[in-house]
Design an enzyme around this catalytic site. Structure first.
Site, mmCIF file in Angstrom:
data_model
loop_
_atom_site.group_PDB
_atom_site.id
_atom_site.type_symbol
_atom_site.label_atom_id
_atom_site.label_comp_id
_atom_site.label_asym_id
_atom_site.label_seq_id
_atom_site.Cartn_x
_atom_site.Cartn_y
_atom_site.Cartn_z
ATOM 1 N N GLN A 32 -2.765 -12.357 7.710
ATOM 2 C CA GLN A 32 -2.698 -12.244 6.169
ATOM 3 C C GLN A 32 -1.958 -12.948 5.317
ATOM 4 O O GLN A 32 -2.338 -13.493 4.254
ATOM 5 C CB GLN A 32 -2.186 -10.686 6.039
ATOM 6 N N MET A 58 0.804 -1.254 -0.054
ATOM 7 C CA MET A 58 -0.028 0.112 -0.163
ATOM 8 C C MET A 58 0.950 1.316 -0.180
ATOM 9 O O MET A 58 0.460 2.213 0.414
ATOM 10 C CB MET A 58 -0.852 -0.126 1.145
ATOM 11 N N GLY A 59 2.005 1.057 -0.212
ATOM 12 C CA GLY A 59 3.136 2.255 -0.475
ATOM 13 C C GLY A 59 3.398 2.756 0.844
ATOM 14 O O GLY A 59 3.687 2.217 1.992
ATOM 15 N N MET A 101 8.961 -2.386 11.709
ATOM 16 C CA MET A 101 8.625 -1.440 10.774
ATOM 17 C C MET A 101 7.193 -1.465 10.147
ATOM 18 O O MET A 101 6.821 -2.200 9.959
ATOM 19 C CB MET A 101 9.697 -1.460 9.604
ATOM 20 N N LEU A 124 6.665 3.115 1.287
ATOM 21 C CA LEU A 124 7.384 2.012 1.342
ATOM 22 C C LEU A 124 8.721 2.271 2.645
ATOM 23 O O LEU A 124 9.289 3.243 2.660
ATOM 24 C CB LEU A 124 8.342 1.549 0.078
ATOM 25 N N HIS A 125 9.155 1.165 3.258
ATOM 26 C CA HIS A 125 10.084 1.179 4.082
ATOM 27 C C HIS A 125 11.076 0.026 3.934
ATOM 28 O O HIS A 125 10.789 -0.728 2.967
ATOM 29 C CB HIS A 125 9.635 1.237 5.491
ATOM 30 N N GLN A 184 -10.275 -2.836 2.312
ATOM 31 C CA GLN A 184 -9.747 -3.591 3.556
ATOM 32 C C GLN A 184 -9.766 -2.762 4.611
ATOM 33 O O GLN A 184 -9.195 -3.204 5.887
ATOM 34 C CB GLN A 184 -8.206 -4.201 3.253
ATOM 35 N N GLY A 223 11.172 -2.621 5.246
ATOM 36 C CA GLY A 223 10.261 -3.995 5.469
ATOM 37 C C GLY A 223 10.030 -4.496 3.789
ATOM 38 O O GLY A 223 10.097 -5.607 3.419
ATOM 39 N N HIS A 224 9.321 -3.484 3.376
ATOM 40 C CA HIS A 224 8.838 -3.760 2.079
ATOM 41 C C HIS A 224 10.100 -3.980 1.087
ATOM 42 O O HIS A 224 9.818 -4.925 0.218
ATOM 43 C CB HIS A 224 8.068 -2.455 1.459
HETATM 44 P P1 AMP Z 1 1.398 -3.000 3.433
HETATM 45 O O1 AMP Z 1 2.025 -1.922 2.597
HETATM 46 O O2 AMP Z 1 1.390 -2.339 4.861
HETATM 47 O O3 AMP Z 1 0.185 -3.497 3.127
HETATM 48 O O4 AMP Z 1 2.526 -4.109 3.503
HETATM 49 C C1 AMP Z 1 2.788 -4.537 2.153
HETATM 50 C C2 AMP Z 1 3.400 -5.879 2.363
HETATM 51 O O5 AMP Z 1 4.850 -5.495 3.052
HETATM 52 C C3 AMP Z 1 2.793 -6.910 3.192
HETATM 53 O O6 AMP Z 1 3.128 -8.236 2.904
HETATM 54 C C4 AMP Z 1 3.496 -6.782 4.549
HETATM 55 O O7 AMP Z 1 3.364 -7.755 5.431
HETATM 56 C C5 AMP Z 1 4.875 -6.381 4.240
HETATM 57 N N1 AMP Z 1 5.635 -5.566 5.257
HETATM 58 C C6 AMP Z 1 5.194 -4.613 6.006
HETATM 59 N N2 AMP Z 1 5.794 -4.321 6.989
HETATM 60 C C7 AMP Z 1 6.578 -5.252 7.211
HETATM 61 C C8 AMP Z 1 8.090 -5.321 7.920
HETATM 62 N N3 AMP Z 1 8.152 -4.385 8.865
HETATM 63 N N4 AMP Z 1 8.624 -6.358 7.770
HETATM 64 C C9 AMP Z 1 8.544 -7.370 6.525
HETATM 65 N N5 AMP Z 1 7.434 -7.080 5.575
HETATM 66 C C10 AMP Z 1 6.822 -6.124 5.995
#
Ligand code: AMP
Length: 284
Positions: free
Chosen positions: A154, A30-31, A185, A33-34, A61, A36-37
């Site tokens: 998820q 969902m953008g 993160m 980005l950090h 969602q 983790g992404h």
């Molecule tokens: P989101 O943008 O929050 O929907 O996350 C997109 C993807 O990045 C999802 O698969 C999340 O589980 C993954 N994600 C988000 N935060 C982290 C993190 N800290 N470490 C690893 N993956 C992450």
């Protein structure tokens, strides 16, 4: 790096890659980005030939319209990050592209996996997640799709959908990337004030306490949960949405502290909702 927002442009590129027999890795986001992404991207680049990132703040969602309205958007920064990590294509659709008004709504759910955790406290959330992810899987035709284990439920729900509906792809879970103090993160972390950010460090400290008390012999599940709740509630402006112990596969509530367990929490710090989890092996 290609950036496309129309389905036809996306499909043309996919057809070309499929024609060349390239394997495709897909990282839905969902953008905002950090790192983790970016771990998802890095894993995808190692495991597949072409990596697609989607950036789409999916309205279906969000069970709380305020959360949706406040969700951070940083598209320009996101594109720079994707480019620097060697992403091959970013899919950046508009809401009307993913949800044309003429279409009759559809609902997907996996009730058994959604009974607890976020499925219980965010009604409709996983229906929205499954709907958008199923659509994106059909559009991007990945060989492998990468999801963070931070959003553990998820990951399980999507894995089960893929298995149940015979999507021809593999779902890969990527470990949670953390800040120096251990806080997972999250795009939502930027909404924390300085004071709230300090409070949020109680979350990783709670997981450390959880492990320590298990190692020192605690086996009373109810008492253990109370100790952990009380610890979190020492923080100002902390509200616990849930603190649950389930088995890591079926996500059903554990009656006893034994075997492998998933300790998962959702906590509001101020009005920012943070989630985290750990799988813990309980020694015999
Ligand atoms: P989101 O943008 O929050 O929907 O996350 C997109 C993807 O990045 C999802 O698969 C999340 O589980 C993954 N994600 C988000 N935060 C982290 C993190 N800290 N470490 C690893 N993956 C992450």
């Amino acid at each position: 790096m290609k950036v496309v927002s129309k389905i036809s442009e996306l499909k043309n590129q996919i057809a070309e890659w499929k024609g060349e027999k390239y394997s495709i890795g897909f990282c839905p986001t969902m953008g905002s980005l950090h790192a983790g992404h970016l771990d998802l991207v890095e894993t995808s680049k190692k495991e597949t030939d072409k990596t697609i990132v989607s950036i789409f703040v999916n309205p279906t969602q969000f069970n709380d319209p305020k959360d949706f309205a406040q969700y951070p958007v940083k598209t320009d920064d996101d594109l720079l990050l994707c480019e620097s990590k060697g992403v091959d294509l970013v899919f950046l659709p508009e809401v009307k592209t993913m949800y044309p008004e003429t279409k009759t709504p559809i609902s997907l759910s996996i009730p058994e996996l959604q009974k607890n955790l976020c499925g219980r406290t965010r009604p409709g959330h996983f229906e929205g997640v499954l709907q958008i992810v199923a659509k994106l899987f059909h559009l991007t035709e990945p060989n492998k799709a990468f999801f963070g284990l931070k959003d553990y439920q998820q990951f399980r729900v999507i894995s089960a959908m893929v298995e149940n509906l015979n999507f021809p792809l593999e779902v890969i879970g990527v470990p949670t990337r953390r800040e120096v103090d251990g806080l997972a993160m999250s795009s939502r972390n930027v909404r924390l004030t300085e004071k709230e950010r300090e409070t949020a460090s109680l979350i990783p400290r709670m997981f450390a306490l959880a492990k320590k008390t298990i190692l020192s012999g605690e086996r009373d599940l109810k008492l253990w949960k109370e100790i952990l709740r009380d610890f979190l509630l020492t923080g100002p402006s902390v509200r616990i949405d849930y603190l649950e112990v389930v088995d890591p596969i079926e996500l059903q509530s554990k009656e006893k502290l034994d075997g492998e367990i998933l300790l998962a929490i959702a906590v509001f710090v101020g009005d920012v909702r943070l989630i985290d989890n750990q799988i813990i092996q309980i020694p015999n």
